[in-house]
Write a protein that holds these residues in place. Structure first.
Motif, PDB file in Angstrom:
ATOM      1  N   LEU A 139       0.933  -1.242   0.138  1.00 45.64           N
ATOM      2  CA  LEU A 139       0.014   0.089  -0.062  1.00 45.64           C
ATOM      3  C   LEU A 139       0.953   1.284  -0.177  1.00 45.64           C
ATOM      4  CD1 LEU A 139      -2.777  -1.027   2.563  1.00 45.64           C
ATOM      5  CD2 LEU A 139      -3.154  -0.344   0.205  1.00 45.64           C
ATOM      6  N   ASN A 140       1.916   1.441   0.717  1.00 46.79           N
ATOM      7  CA  ASN A 140       2.552   2.479   0.722  1.00 46.79           C
ATOM      8  C   ASN A 140       3.496   2.813  -0.477  1.00 46.79           C
ATOM      9  OD1 ASN A 140       2.481   3.004   3.495  1.00 46.79           O
ATOM     10  ND2 ASN A 140       4.079   1.875   4.338  1.00 46.79           N
ATOM     11  N   ALA A 141       3.931   1.545  -1.060  1.00 45.72           N
ATOM     12  CA  ALA A 141       4.419   1.859  -2.483  1.00 45.72           C
ATOM     13  C   ALA A 141       3.508   2.360  -3.578  1.00 45.72           C
ATOM     14  CB  ALA A 141       5.103   0.440  -2.986  1.00 45.72           C
ATOM     15  N   ALA A 142       2.115   2.028  -3.271  1.00 47.68           N
ATOM     16  CA  ALA A 142       1.093   2.365  -4.284  1.00 47.68           C
ATOM     17  C   ALA A 142       1.038   3.871  -4.235  1.00 47.68           C
ATOM     18  CB  ALA A 142      -0.366   1.307  -4.163  1.00 47.68           C
ATOM     19  N   VAL A 143       1.263   4.527  -3.184  1.00 48.50           N
ATOM     20  CA  VAL A 143       0.864   5.977  -2.906  1.00 48.50           C
ATOM     21  C   VAL A 143       2.451   6.642  -2.971  1.00 48.50           C
ATOM     22  CG1 VAL A 143      -1.360   5.738  -1.965  1.00 48.50           C
ATOM     23  CG2 VAL A 143       0.860   5.724  -0.258  1.00 48.50           C
TER      24      VAL A 143
END
Length: 174
Positions: A139-143
């Motif tokens: 999730l962190n990578a996606a944002v």
């Protein structure tokens, strides 16, 4: 998906949060054995702390996530990395759902990041999730978060990661 964010009221919201932080899906929150009064005490302390804030996120008027914002130069990461002016630490927890909605958690973290970057003083968001929490790493990578390195905190081995305003805007097409 539209969310509103309001300051957490420890006395009013502790019962709700207790159900969230003790749920099996919240294992990385490290409060699985907390009693309702423990949750209220923790969030009363956060409310009194000039370097830490807690908020509830609502969807269609219903509380659906918890967000914490903190100054990493003074809390959580103090002394573990070279904090820069404009760094803001963040934690978030999505309420357990009986029927998960595809993309909901991604929408939540996007709303959290937008909220943090609404403050023009915020230049970079800092997170330190447990290295074993692969779901939140994705999730962190996606944002737009970029991992820097693993660090040892008193509670865990964490993956120190950063997201600048520019990386976030590129990641979410803002």
């Amino acid at each position: 998906m539209t969310f509103t964010i309001r300051p957490l009221d420890p006395a009013r919201d502790a019962g709700l949060l207790h159900g969230w932080v003790t749920h099996p899906k919240a294992a990385f929150w490290r409060m699985r054995d907390a009693r309702p009064e423990d949750v209220e005490r923790v969030y009363t302390g956060i409310a009194a702390d000039e370097h830490h804030d807690a908020f509830l996120g609502l969807h269609e008027g219903e509380p659906v996530f918890l967000m914490e914002r903190y100054d990493p130069a003074h809390r959580e990461l103090a002394g573990l990395y070279a904090a820069r002016p404009g760094d803001v630490g963040m934690h978030f927890l999505v309420a357990p759902a009986e029927t998960p909605v595809h993309g909901f958690t991604h929408a939540v973290i996007t709303a959290v990041m937008r909220h943090l970057f609404e403050d023009p003083a915020t230049r970079r968001v800092v997170v330190e999730p447990d290295v074993r929490n692969t779901a939140v790493h994705a999730l962190n990578a996606a944002v737009g978060f970029v991992p820097e390195r693993e660090i040892e905190t008193p509670e865990k081995t964490a993956l120190l990661s950063f997201c600048t305003r520019e990386r976030f805007e590129r990641a979410v097409g803002a």
